[in-house]
Design a protein around this motif. Structure first.
Motif, PDB file in Angstrom:
ATOM      1  N   ALA A   1      28.195  20.879 -65.612  1.00  0.00           N
ATOM      2  CA  ALA A   1      27.979  21.155 -64.195  1.00  0.00           C
ATOM      3  C   ALA A   1      29.205  21.815 -63.569  1.00  0.00           C
ATOM      4  O   ALA A   1      29.082  22.738 -62.742  1.00  0.00           O
ATOM      5  CB  ALA A   1      27.636  19.860 -63.461  1.00  0.00           C
ATOM      6  N   LEU A   2      30.399  21.384 -63.977  1.00  0.00           N
ATOM      7  CA  LEU A   2      31.630  21.957 -63.430  1.00  0.00           C
ATOM      8  C   LEU A   2      31.812  23.422 -63.832  1.00  0.00           C
ATOM      9  O   LEU A   2      32.513  24.163 -63.146  1.00  0.00           O
ATOM     10  CB  LEU A   2      32.842  21.138 -63.880  1.00  0.00           C
ATOM     11  N   CYS A   3      31.189  23.830 -64.952  1.00  0.00           N
ATOM     12  CA  CYS A   3      31.248  25.253 -65.321  1.00  0.00           C
ATOM     13  C   CYS A   3      30.710  26.133 -64.192  1.00  0.00           C
ATOM     14  O   CYS A   3      31.176  27.253 -63.984  1.00  0.00           O
ATOM     15  CB  CYS A   3      30.439  25.507 -66.593  1.00  0.00           C
ATOM     16  N   GLY A   4      29.707  25.608 -63.480  1.00  0.00           N
ATOM     17  CA  GLY A   4      29.119  26.381 -62.400  1.00  0.00           C
ATOM     18  C   GLY A   4      30.021  26.560 -61.203  1.00  0.00           C
ATOM     19  O   GLY A   4      29.720  27.374 -60.313  1.00  0.00           O
ATOM     20  N   LEU A   5      31.119  25.829 -61.147  1.00  0.00           N
ATOM     21  CA  LEU A   5      32.058  25.952 -60.023  1.00  0.00           C
ATOM     22  C   LEU A   5      33.249  26.850 -60.349  1.00  0.00           C
ATOM     23  O   LEU A   5      34.088  27.098 -59.488  1.00  0.00           O
ATOM     24  CB  LEU A   5      32.563  24.559 -59.610  1.00  0.00           C
TER      25      LEU A   5
END
Length: 435
Positions: free
Chosen positions: A102-106
């Motif tokens: 999910a943090l990849c999307g940030l």
């Protein structure tokens, strides 16, 4: 005191009664693992345009950054799994890699995306070795390839569904939302795994070997035992080369379909991914069943020979996919190759788990995955990216096509090792029968 220590017979009965559910949950975890790992493939072109990255950088993100930490940390995790509670390790690992996906999307630049991908690799290191060990304890040798084949469905389903969901969401809301959509549900699954996956007694399905078990050897002994077994060495080489080619083609396949064959992200997600998933899933399941059948009829060595022959059949179709300019012909080659080439994981890991000492099953799985992921996942996608950048002055927009062909030409090398492993296993079976 646990149920397993106070009432081992009751615990064994419960473990065997619930093994189908345990296998289903472990397969689902593997599905999430591969979905989170491979989601980048369908998003590469969008990320490249957004963050202004080269093919070389994309190759590092797809493979090398993930693989180094995933593979190296698999060894201490496996050591822990051979001693501690494997179910808990899997649940914690799943929660970690889901959050990191999910943090990849940030991420706002290459460095941030690289760090998040490393985090995914750190988390996923805790999944496969303990899962392999649990499955080997729940299923006897003559049913293990079929169980491992079911487990390997996580690869094909994870890649296919991840492409379908990720590509569709990215088409509507962008690649960042796609990462969040794929990553966050894994946290809920981690809770389910913690409460419902069975932790079986080690050696439960290998009573004769368990009776002659010894204290757990050292880590060095773990490496030396797999190296000393010639059949195991060839199996590790075979699956490593196969994985290198497979990770390279799956990691860059969507980009190739866009650049060279003119398909859009949405077309790949809605049409190519579901069909490809169906072919690969059929191959994985039927390959496992066929492997169990040939093992019962001819001996375990026939499983390795079977994989070699299926890969011989698949190889021309792989080349057809990457060398044809006709979309229909290329897709025919792609789907046909999946049908014959996607059945190797179940038989390979079943054979390796059968050869491994009971106390070292998770460690043998981790050693195998270390080699597979450092060389296969680490170098496969990265090599394609580097070759594509190198070929660009000569081939222009077609540089990716020829980079993929170069990596695909390693397949005959893998076929040799599967064949050789089958020969060695056959000799060992003859010696055992004579004794």
């Amino acid at each position: 005191m646990t149920l397993a220590t106070t009432h081992p017979e009751i615990a064994d009965t419960l473990a065997l009664k619930r093994r189908t559910m345990t296998l289903a949950l472990l397969t689902t975890v593997y599905f999430f693992s591969y979905m989170d790992r491979q989601i980048l493939a369908i998003l590469l072109e969008l990320i490249k345009a957004d963050l202004k990255l080269s093919d070389g950088q994309l190759g590092v993100l797809s493979g090398l950054a993930f693989a180094i930490f995933y593979a190296v940390l698999g060894i201490p995790v496996a050591r822990l799994a051979d001693k501690g509670n494997r179910r808990n390790i899997i649940a914690i690992a799943l929660a970690i890699w889901s959050v990191m996906t999910a943090l990849c999307g940030l991420a706002q630049n290459f460095g941030q995306l690289l760090a998040a991908r490393i985090g995914v690799g750190v988390g996923e290191a805790g999944s496969s070795p303990p899962s392999h060990s649990i499955i080997a304890d729940l299923y006897p040798a003559d049913r293990r390839a079929g169980a491992m084949a079911i487990y390997s469905l996580g690869v094909v389903l994870g890649a296919g569904v991840g492409t379908f969901i990720g590509g569709t969401v990215a088409h509507i809301w962008g690649w960042r939302v796609a990462m969040l959509t794929i990553g966050l549900p894994g946290v809920a699954l981690a809770v389910i795994v913690y409460f419902f996956v069975v932790e079986p007694r080690r050696g439960l399905s290998d009573v004769d070997r368990l009776a002659h078990s010894h204290p757990m050897p050292s880590l060095a002994t773990g490496f030396s035992t797999i190296w000393a077994n010639a059949a195991a060495r060839h199996l590790v080489m075979a699956v490593t080369i196969t994985s290198l080619v497979g990770y390279a083609l799956s990691g860059w396949g969507p980009s190739y379909l866009q650049r060279s064959l003119g398909l859009s992200v949405l077309q790949i997600s809605l049409y190519i991914a579901p069909i490809g998933t169906a072919f690969a899933a059929f191959s994985a399941v039927m390959g496992g069943k066929l492997a169990d059948r040939v093992a019962r009829k001819h001996g375990l060595h026939a499983q390795s020979s079977m994989v070699a022959w299926l890969k011989v059949i698949a190889f021309p179709f792989v080349l057809l996919f990457f060398l044809s300019d006709n979309l229909a012909v290329a897709l025919f080659g792609y789907f046909a190759s999946l049908l014959f080439a996607s059945s190797y994981l179940g038989p390979t890991f079943a054979l390796l788990q059968g050869l491994a000492p009971v106390q070292l099953r998770a460690l043998w799985a981790a050693i195998t995955l270390l080699v597979i992921n450092l060389l296969g996942l680490g170098l496969g996608p990265a090599a394609v990216g580097w070759l594509s950048d190198a070929f660009r002055p000569t081939f222009g927009d077609e540089s990716l096509r020829y980079a993929l062909v170069c990596v695909g030409m390693l397949t005959p090398w893998a076929i040799f090792h599967y064949w050789r492993a089958g020969v060695l296993l056959h000799r060992s079976e003859k010696v055992t029968a004579a004794g």
